[in-house]
Scaffold this motif. Structure first.
Motif, PDB file in Angstrom:
ATOM      1  N   UNK A 207       0.803  -1.228   0.000  1.00 26.82           N
ATOM      2  CA  UNK A 207       0.000   0.000   0.000  1.00 26.82           C
ATOM      3  C   UNK A 207       0.827   1.265   0.000  1.00 26.82           C
ATOM      4  N   UNK A 208       2.132   1.083  -0.152  1.00 24.68           N
ATOM      5  CA  UNK A 208       2.999   2.251  -0.132  1.00 24.68           C
ATOM      6  C   UNK A 208       3.518   2.560  -1.527  1.00 24.68           C
ATOM      7  N   UNK A 209       3.734   3.827  -1.723  1.00 23.63           N
ATOM      8  CA  UNK A 209       4.421   4.207  -2.933  1.00 23.63           C
ATOM      9  C   UNK A 209       5.633   5.017  -2.498  1.00 23.63           C
ATOM     10  N   UNK A 210       6.792   4.618  -2.985  1.00 23.20           N
ATOM     11  CA  UNK A 210       8.003   5.330  -2.613  1.00 23.20           C
ATOM     12  C   UNK A 210       8.409   6.220  -3.791  1.00 23.20           C
ATOM     13  N   UNK A 211       8.349   7.505  -3.548  1.00 23.28           N
ATOM     14  CA  UNK A 211       8.692   8.451  -4.606  1.00 23.28           C
ATOM     15  C   UNK A 211      10.161   8.822  -4.461  1.00 23.28           C
ATOM     16  N   UNK A 212      10.887   8.717  -5.564  1.00 17.44           N
ATOM     17  CA  UNK A 212      12.319   9.023  -5.512  1.00 17.44           C
ATOM     18  C   UNK A 212      12.619  10.279  -6.315  1.00 17.44           C
ATOM     19  N   UNK A 213      13.448  11.113  -5.752  1.00 17.41           N
ATOM     20  CA  UNK A 213      13.845  12.337  -6.448  1.00 17.41           C
ATOM     21  C   UNK A 213      15.367  12.416  -6.382  1.00 17.41           C
ATOM     22  N   UNK A 226      -1.771   5.752   0.967  1.00 15.07           N
ATOM     23  CA  UNK A 226      -2.998   6.342   0.453  1.00 15.07           C
ATOM     24  C   UNK A 226      -2.941   6.447  -1.052  1.00 15.07           C
ATOM     25  N   UNK A 227      -3.999   6.971  -1.633  1.00 16.06           N
ATOM     26  CA  UNK A 227      -4.076   7.053  -3.093  1.00 16.06           C
ATOM     27  C   UNK A 227      -3.221   8.189  -3.592  1.00 16.06           C
ATOM     28  N   UNK A 228      -2.149   7.823  -4.228  1.00 13.49           N
ATOM     29  CA  UNK A 228      -1.245   8.844  -4.755  1.00 13.49           C
ATOM     30  C   UNK A 228      -1.894   9.481  -5.976  1.00 13.49           C
ATOM     31  N   UNK A 229      -2.211  10.759  -5.878  1.00  7.00           N
ATOM     32  CA  UNK A 229      -2.772  11.430  -7.048  1.00  7.00           C
ATOM     33  C   UNK A 229      -1.667  12.206  -7.727  1.00  7.00           C
ATOM     34  N   UNK A 230      -1.916  12.517  -8.971  1.00 13.82           N
ATOM     35  CA  UNK A 230      -0.906  13.261  -9.714  1.00 13.82           C
ATOM     36  C   UNK A 230      -0.688  14.643  -9.104  1.00 13.82           C
ATOM     37  N   UNK A 231      -1.771  15.209  -8.608  1.00 12.73           N
ATOM     38  CA  UNK A 231      -1.649  16.540  -8.023  1.00 12.73           C
ATOM     39  C   UNK A 231      -0.740  16.488  -6.792  1.00 12.73           C
ATOM     40  N   UNK A 232      -0.943  15.450  -6.005  1.00 12.23           N
ATOM     41  CA  UNK A 232      -0.109  15.272  -4.812  1.00 12.23           C
ATOM     42  C   UNK A 232       1.339  15.084  -5.221  1.00 12.23           C
ATOM     43  N   UNK A 233       1.499  14.257  -6.224  1.00 13.48           N
ATOM     44  CA  UNK A 233       2.829  13.947  -6.734  1.00 13.48           C
ATOM     45  C   UNK A 233       3.535  15.213  -7.233  1.00 13.48           C
ATOM     46  N   UNK A 234       2.752  16.027  -7.923  1.00  9.87           N
ATOM     47  CA  UNK A 234       3.269  17.296  -8.430  1.00  9.87           C
ATOM     48  C   UNK A 234       3.742  18.197  -7.304  1.00  9.87           C
ATOM     49  N   UNK A 240       9.953  19.187  -2.984  1.00  5.63           N
ATOM     50  CA  UNK A 240      11.228  18.512  -2.747  1.00  5.63           C
ATOM     51  C   UNK A 240      12.369  19.249  -3.415  1.00  5.63           C
ATOM     52  N   UNK A 241      12.105  19.736  -4.602  1.00 10.82           N
ATOM     53  CA  UNK A 241      13.142  20.494  -5.296  1.00 10.82           C
ATOM     54  C   UNK A 241      13.477  21.746  -4.494  1.00 10.82           C
ATOM     55  N   UNK A 242      12.436  22.410  -4.024  1.00  9.65           N
ATOM     56  CA  UNK A 242      12.623  23.586  -3.171  1.00  9.65           C
ATOM     57  C   UNK A 242      13.452  23.247  -1.950  1.00  9.65           C
ATOM     58  N   UNK A 243      13.018  22.169  -1.335  1.00  7.01           N
ATOM     59  CA  UNK A 243      13.668  21.729  -0.098  1.00  7.01           C
ATOM     60  C   UNK A 243      15.163  21.485  -0.321  1.00  7.01           C
ATOM     61  N   UNK A 244      15.428  20.719  -1.352  1.00  3.44           N
ATOM     62  CA  UNK A 244      16.819  20.371  -1.640  1.00  3.44           C
ATOM     63  C   UNK A 244      17.630  21.631  -1.885  1.00  3.44           C
ATOM     64  N   UNK A 245      16.999  22.532  -2.607  1.00  3.63           N
ATOM     65  CA  UNK A 245      17.662  23.776  -2.950  1.00  3.63           C
ATOM     66  C   UNK A 245      18.020  24.572  -1.710  1.00  3.63           C
ATOM     67  N   UNK A 246      17.014  24.772  -0.894  1.00  2.00           N
ATOM     68  CA  UNK A 246      17.171  25.657   0.249  1.00  2.00           C
ATOM     69  C   UNK A 246      18.041  25.048   1.328  1.00  2.00           C
ATOM     70  N   UNK A 247      17.674  23.846   1.711  1.00  4.30           N
ATOM     71  CA  UNK A 247      18.280  23.297   2.915  1.00  4.30           C
ATOM     72  C   UNK A 247      19.641  22.671   2.680  1.00  4.30           C
ATOM     73  N   UNK A 248      19.706  21.819   1.680  1.00  2.32           N
ATOM     74  CA  UNK A 248      20.917  21.012   1.570  1.00  2.32           C
ATOM     75  C   UNK A 248      22.117  21.827   1.147  1.00  2.32           C
ATOM     76  N   UNK A 270      10.059  20.327   7.079  1.00  4.54           N
ATOM     77  CA  UNK A 270       9.531  20.178   5.720  1.00  4.54           C
ATOM     78  C   UNK A 270       8.221  19.416   5.762  1.00  4.54           C
ATOM     79  N   UNK A 271       8.213  18.350   6.521  1.00  6.86           N
ATOM     80  CA  UNK A 271       7.034  17.515   6.619  1.00  6.86           C
ATOM     81  C   UNK A 271       5.856  18.313   7.165  1.00  6.86           C
ATOM     82  N   UNK A 272       6.112  19.066   8.236  1.00 10.04           N
ATOM     83  CA  UNK A 272       5.035  19.846   8.835  1.00 10.04           C
ATOM     84  C   UNK A 272       4.478  20.869   7.867  1.00 10.04           C
ATOM     85  N   UNK A 273       5.376  21.539   7.187  1.00  8.07           N
ATOM     86  CA  UNK A 273       4.927  22.525   6.206  1.00  8.07           C
ATOM     87  C   UNK A 273       4.088  21.865   5.135  1.00  8.07           C
TER      88      UNK A 273
END
Ligand SMILES: Nc1nc2c(ncn2[C@@H]2O[C@H](COP(=O)(O)OP(=O)(O)OP(=O)(O)O)[C@@H](O)[C@H]2O)c(=O)[nH]1
Ligand SMILES: [Mg+2]
Lengths: 279, 162
Positions: A207-213, A226-234, A240-248, A270-273
């Motif tokens: 029941x899991x989907x592991x998204x890799x970036x 849960x049901x991974x929707x494209x909007x959620x994925x988007x 994630x791109x933002x996150x990687x940019x800012x934090x890492x 990040x998760x909370x936001x």
């Protein structure tokens, strides 16, 4: 015919002048010759002019030659379309393919949902319930769909598979092992399909989907339920791109915490936001 | 201080890579042979001086030629255990060449060379084989009896953090 002395006189005067002029001319000529044939002297004279011209060309290059260059390039492209397509196809093709699949999936998801709800018994139930309870139908519909949720986030060093930071709703699995396995799976899949040069983007597991970036030296794995929707994925993708940019990029800040702890802290933020931010 | 390191076990088929890990991580041994497909990850925490070293151990499927293994399995490894079967010459005949290849892929990773299954042959025979190979620092081990297994991983861990 006797020579007229006056005429002689005149001729002498004229010739005298003529000779002087000729001599002068000859001198000038030899000077010129000298200048022309002696490179140094010629350069002295010509260089300033050339410099000026060069400057002029530089400044006006695009104005003077732009149209011709553009024309010749576009002509070359026109004449060798096959080659151009060959070069650009993989890049553009991949972009377009990705974009279109994304859009189609989004669309088809929407249509599916609408259709299912519109024609199903479920749909009628919702409608009836909405009439009776006065709750807007839309809200009831949405609550019907299982909301996708982030369960865990891993930031993993690219080749070694070593965990750089994690966030987890509940401490469930051995994160070092999961990170290692994800890295191995990713390596295996990417190696097996090297032709496409595509990155593994997600793994479905029960029941899991592991998204890799993937980024340059690390990748982020997000375990979602849960049901991974494209909007959620988007949304996830963007964030994630933002996150990687800012934090890492400025992760190495002055702090006593270990890098892993710091990163894990940021992941929790990040998760909370993500959860509480704009929905 | 805590630190994590990726360790890979490589070598020919059936030399005892999986068995060495089983012995080291789970203190178990089995005579059954189940060949590894792809790669399997295991983990064990070791104490090296005042440092807690987490070994992420990649048990890679046996292959006579390392060049045939997906490079990404090897890349990023901080240490290598190259295992051969001391009873089977074919598993160490191309040893030098294989080590050279690994050095090329992982120039900075320490490599331990393991002559496994020492329980199957006499001391004299072992000496003979090691002389034949003529390489410094080869360690003999037995996943079956557990002899030297712990020491090998500890030595590698030490080499990786120093
Ligand atoms: N007597 C003895 N047998 C061993 C020893 N180590 C491994 N074996 C046996 O050798 C066989 C192969 O062992 P594995 O650990 O599966 O070998 P491997 O290198 O992982 O093999 P692949 O995964 O196919 O590459 C098994 O039957 C083991 O029981 C050892 O130290 N002594
Ligand atoms: Mg094995």
């Amino acid at each position: 015919m006797a020579q007229n002395p006056g005429f002689d006189q005149l001729r002498k005067i004229l010739l005298e002048q003529d000779r002087e002029e000729r001599e002068e001319l000859a001198k000038k000529l030899s000077e010129l010759d000298d200048q022309l044939n002696s490179r140094d002297k010629l350069e002295l004279r010509v260089d300033p002019i050339l410099n000026d011209y060069e400057q002029h060309l530089k400044e006006k290059f695009s104005y003077l030659f732009g149209p011709q260059i553009t024309e010749s390039i576009s002509k070359q492209i026109k004449d060798s379309q096959d080659e151009v397509v060959e070069v650009l196809y993989p890049i553009i093709g991949r972009m377009i393919k990705k974009y279109i699949t994304n859009e189609i999936q989004k669309l088809s998801e929407k249509v599916d949902q609408q259709m299912e709800l519109a024609f199903s018994w479920e749909g009628w139930k919702i409608r009836i319930k909405a009439w009776f309870t006065g709750t807007p139908q839309k809200e009831l519909m949405i609550s019907k769909l299982i909301e996708p949720k982030i369960e865990e986030i891993f930031v993993i060093e690219r080749d070694s598979g070593i965990v750089m930071g994690t966030f987890s709703r509940k401490e469930s699995v051995d994160q070092d092992m999961v990170a290692g396995m994800l890295t191995a799976i990713k390596a295996f899949v990417e190696d097996a399909f090297t032709k496409e040069k595509q990155e593994l983007e997600s793994i479905d597991y029960e029941n899991y989907k592991i998204v890799l970036k993937s980024f340059k030296s690390f990748f982020i794995a997000v375990v979602t339920s849960g049901g991974m929707s494209m909007a959620f994925r988007d949304k996830l993708d963007d964030q994630l791109i933002d996150f990687a940019d800012k934090v890492l990029k400025n992760a190495r800040s002055e702090s006593d915490e270990s890098e892993e702890d710091q990163l894990s802290g940021r992941l929790a933020e990040f998760f909370n936001e993500f959860e509480n931010g704009d929905k | 201080m805590a630190i994590s390191k990726k360790v890979i076990l490589v070598g020919h088929f059936g030399v005892g890579k999986t068995s060495l890990i089983r012995r080291f991580v789970h203190q178990k041994f089995s005579d059954d042979y189940l060949t590894t497909i792809g790669v399997k990850i295991d983990k064990k925490v070791l104490q090296v001086d005042d440092m807690e070293v987490t070994l992420i151990i990649w048990d890679i499927a046996g292959e006579t030629n390392q060049a045939k293994i997906p490079k990404s399995y090897q890349l990023g490894a901080h240490g290598v255990l190259y295992v051969f079967d001391i009873t089977r010459p074919s598993t160490y005949q191309n040893l030098h060449e294989q080590l050279d290849y690994l050095k090329g892929v992982l120039p900075n990773a320490p490599v331990e060379i393991i002559a496994n299954k020492k329980d199957l042959i006499s001391e004299e025979k072992q000496e003979e084989v090691l002389n034949e190979i003529a390489l410094e620092g080869i360690r003999t081990s037995s996943a079956k009896t557990g002899e030297s297994v712990e020491e090998i991983f500890e030595a590698l861990a030490k080499a990786m953090v120093s």
